[in-house]
Design a protein around this motif. Sequence first.
Motif, PDB file in Angstrom:
ATOM      1  N   ALA A   1      -2.372 -15.952  -7.486  1.00  0.00           N
ATOM      2  CA  ALA A   1      -1.908 -14.412  -7.311  1.00  0.00           C
ATOM      3  C   ALA A   1      -0.921 -14.662  -6.187  1.00  0.00           C
ATOM      4  CB  ALA A   1      -3.025 -13.677  -7.174  1.00  0.00           C
ATOM      5  N   PHE A   2       0.098 -13.782  -6.406  1.00  0.00           N
ATOM      6  CA  PHE A   2       1.207 -13.627  -5.179  1.00  0.00           C
ATOM      7  C   PHE A   2       1.984 -12.348  -5.385  1.00  0.00           C
ATOM      8  CE2 PHE A   2       2.819 -17.215  -7.537  1.00  0.00           C
ATOM      9  CZ  PHE A   2       4.503 -16.916  -7.703  1.00  0.00           C
ATOM     10  N   ALA A   3       2.586 -11.889  -4.376  1.00  0.00           N
ATOM     11  CA  ALA A   3       3.230 -10.532  -4.470  1.00  0.00           C
ATOM     12  C   ALA A   3       4.662 -10.836  -3.874  1.00  0.00           C
ATOM     13  CB  ALA A   3       2.526  -9.194  -3.979  1.00  0.00           C
ATOM     14  N   LEU A   4       5.490 -10.428  -4.649  1.00  0.00           N
ATOM     15  CA  LEU A   4       6.901 -10.592  -4.191  1.00  0.00           C
ATOM     16  C   LEU A   4       7.610  -9.241  -4.188  1.00  0.00           C
ATOM     17  CD1 LEU A   4       8.117 -13.403  -6.068  1.00  0.00           C
ATOM     18  CD2 LEU A   4       7.060 -13.701  -4.072  1.00  0.00           C
ATOM     19  N   SER A   5       8.683  -8.848  -2.963  1.00  0.00           N
ATOM     20  CA  SER A   5       9.559  -8.041  -2.779  1.00  0.00           C
ATOM     21  C   SER A   5      10.468  -8.229  -3.823  1.00  0.00           C
ATOM     22  CB  SER A   5       9.902  -7.872  -1.404  1.00  0.00           C
ATOM     23  OG  SER A   5      10.747  -8.993  -1.282  1.00  0.00           O
ATOM     24  N   ARG A   6      11.315  -7.273  -4.220  1.00  0.00           N
ATOM     25  CA  ARG A   6      12.622  -7.416  -4.943  1.00  0.00           C
ATOM     26  C   ARG A   6      13.457  -8.786  -4.434  1.00  0.00           C
ATOM     27  NH1 ARG A   6      15.469  -4.016  -8.541  1.00  0.00           N
ATOM     28  NH2 ARG A   6      14.388  -2.351  -7.780  1.00  0.00           N
TER      29      ARG A   6
END
Length: 289
Positions: free
Chosen positions: A158-163
């Motif tokens: 799991a990881f989250a990215l900005s645009r």
Amino acid sequence: MSTTPAPDHGQGFVASVVIPAHNEERGIARNLAALLDGAGPLDIIVVCNGCTDTTAEVARGFEPAVRVLEITEASKSAATRLGNASSDVFPRVHLDADVALSGADLGRLLEPLARPGVLATAPQRVIPRDGCHPVVRWYYDVWEQLPQVRNGLFGRGAFALSREAQDRVSSLPTVMSDDLAASDAFRDSERLVVETATVMVWPPRTIGDLMRRRIRVVTGNAQASQVGVRRADSATGLSTLWGLARRRPALVPRIGVFLAVTVVARLRARRAARAGDFTTWQRDESSRA
């Protein structure tokens, strides 16, 4: 390709979630139930790729909160590309189908992305050892202490990215170790492991499945190095293990096990790397039991 219609983006989603899934009927319900627990409005896309089981049917049981897409090719990278192309909602969370991240913990990943300079976040790992062979337990006792493992975004599912971050990751070459490539695409100051967020990552239970997983990782790491997307400081050297042994003498027997597993995995991965076989997926099944 079969699809579930895209929802109205006027609903005010706080993030989108792309979940590639290949024959994950045993875990996809657990994954989605956790994700929907405490979540804000999310554009969740499950991309079933090359499935020969009931993954798509199980995932459709969570409609309309979840969109389900299907492709015939068994390819995580192809599934991820389709998922990314199917949503214009940011931030973008990438989630493996065989882990469990709650909606509340996902929300904690999003908060730091509003800060200047923070482009990518990931949760702390929780790796339950119940039912695992002692060699597996000892391996992960060492692996979790390695600084590269503690600080990188990889190995969490799991990881989250900005645009901006997604644009950077999308421009990378396609590699087997996609999470390593994504992690190494950012400077230390641009990525953050969020201490208040956790993800459940089930380890292999048997030695054989541990070896299959490690052979896959070593092969993927070799490919990432070949195409230039792996940073030199993300590799674990003997000096790192020596430093760990000095700080934690009680781990010395476990470090011996870790080294043995690593050496065997590298030897077995050498043939695939030399042949350029970066598509054969050494999958462990015991973690999905």
